[in-house]
Scaffold this motif. Sequence first.
Motif, short mmCIF file in Angstrom:
data_model
loop_
_atom_site.label_atom_id
_atom_site.label_comp_id
_atom_site.label_asym_id
_atom_site.label_seq_id
_atom_site.Cartn_x
_atom_site.Cartn_y
_atom_site.Cartn_z
N ARG A 2 0.85 -1.19 0.00
CA ARG A 2 0.00 0.00 0.00
C ARG A 2 0.89 1.25 0.00
NH1 ARG A 2 -3.59 0.29 4.86
NH2 ARG A 2 -4.95 1.57 3.56
N ASN A 170 0.79 3.37 -8.79
CA ASN A 170 -0.53 2.84 -8.46
C ASN A 170 -0.85 3.05 -6.99
OD1 ASN A 170 -1.44 1.78 -11.03
ND2 ASN A 170 0.16 0.22 -10.81
N GLU A 172 -2.48 4.14 -3.48
CA GLU A 172 -3.86 4.07 -2.98
C GLU A 172 -4.46 5.45 -2.79
OE1 GLU A 172 -5.88 2.03 0.92
OE2 GLU A 172 -4.36 0.87 -0.16
#
Length: 406
Positions: A2, A170, A172
């Motif tokens: 994450r 990418n 979060e």
Amino acid sequence: MRIIVQKFGGTSVASPEVRELVLKKIEKAREQEFHPVVVVSAMGRRGDCYATDTFINMARDTYKYIAPRELDHIMYCGEMISAVVMAGTLQAAGMDAIMLTGGQAGIITDGSFNHARILKCDPTRLFGLTKAGKIPVVCGFQGMTSEGEFTTLGRGGSDTTAAALGAALNAELVEIYTDVDGIMTADPRIVANAKILDCISYGEVCQLAHQGAKVIHPRAVEIAMQKNIPLVVKSTFSDAPGTLITNIGKEDADGTTVTDRVATGVTYLGNIVQIKIHLDEDISSDDSYKVFKTMADSGISVDLINVHPGEIMFTIDSDFAERAIAKLKRQGYDVEMVESCAKVSVVGGGMREVPGVMANFIEALSKKKIAILQTVDSHTSISVLVQKGDVEAAVKALHEKFGLCN
């Protein structure tokens, strides 16, 4: 893994006391099991020792017309100082931080010095560092060409850096930390009861930014939107939740989707002049092309364009007024200029196909006896040109008329 990108603006890194607040925001992200990638702007604002404008003025004290390539080299300095100091702050707190320039972080741009566009963002090095448990502290506003030349991304470029890294990784979430608690329905210096928006769409915030709201750079929003990366604008100085920018619809407590507002915010742009070109009946029909080609060839951006038989009207930044008038008169045109103007806009994703929106807009200004010099509208905004002295009254009237204080 994450990943969260946290961007901190100039006021958020300007002093040791404030940098301790930044440290807490980063620690909180780690507690939530995020791997932070930190982006920083230059310290402070105009007039401060290490602000970008200070370095620009230093260079121009030597030679006013310093070349764009050399100017980019000195503009690099503010973010590098800020990133080194922020990395040191994290290291002193026991975190394994590493400072990177924009180029070292993988941001490759074209060669347009002072306002470069990002061509690609290679996240390989950042992925490796975050997997190893390190916290990259990246210089915002910076890039590098494939030939190794330093470039900068233009005003607000640190927002663009954060969004580009977020998209490439990418992430979060991308958090944009500033000195306000979020995006507001109007400038609180004008409208005392302006509200903080809890959620806004990518399209709406882009319109607000393009129409003058100093909330977030529209390029950053456009980049995040490509991968639907949520953005949050929030304050370094409080724990307020901020404003979420996303395409994802919000839901009420009962699970039903909240419908779009007709209007989201009111904003304005000053420093504008209106240009009117009066045409004779025997002038050829391609005059509009010649006029706008003249402006384009002169590097002058135009707005609020109206073309009618016998007249062409548009607006430009007042800094370019003298040049524009000279160029147009040289072409033989009868030119009139209206100075000290401003553009006031209402933005809202719910305007599309809603009857009465324009009528309400005009009514609000008419009741305050505000003269409208020009209008333009789209599916998500209505804008008018007014005299500069009418801006505050116009913003207040429209904010009230569209129920934004409720």
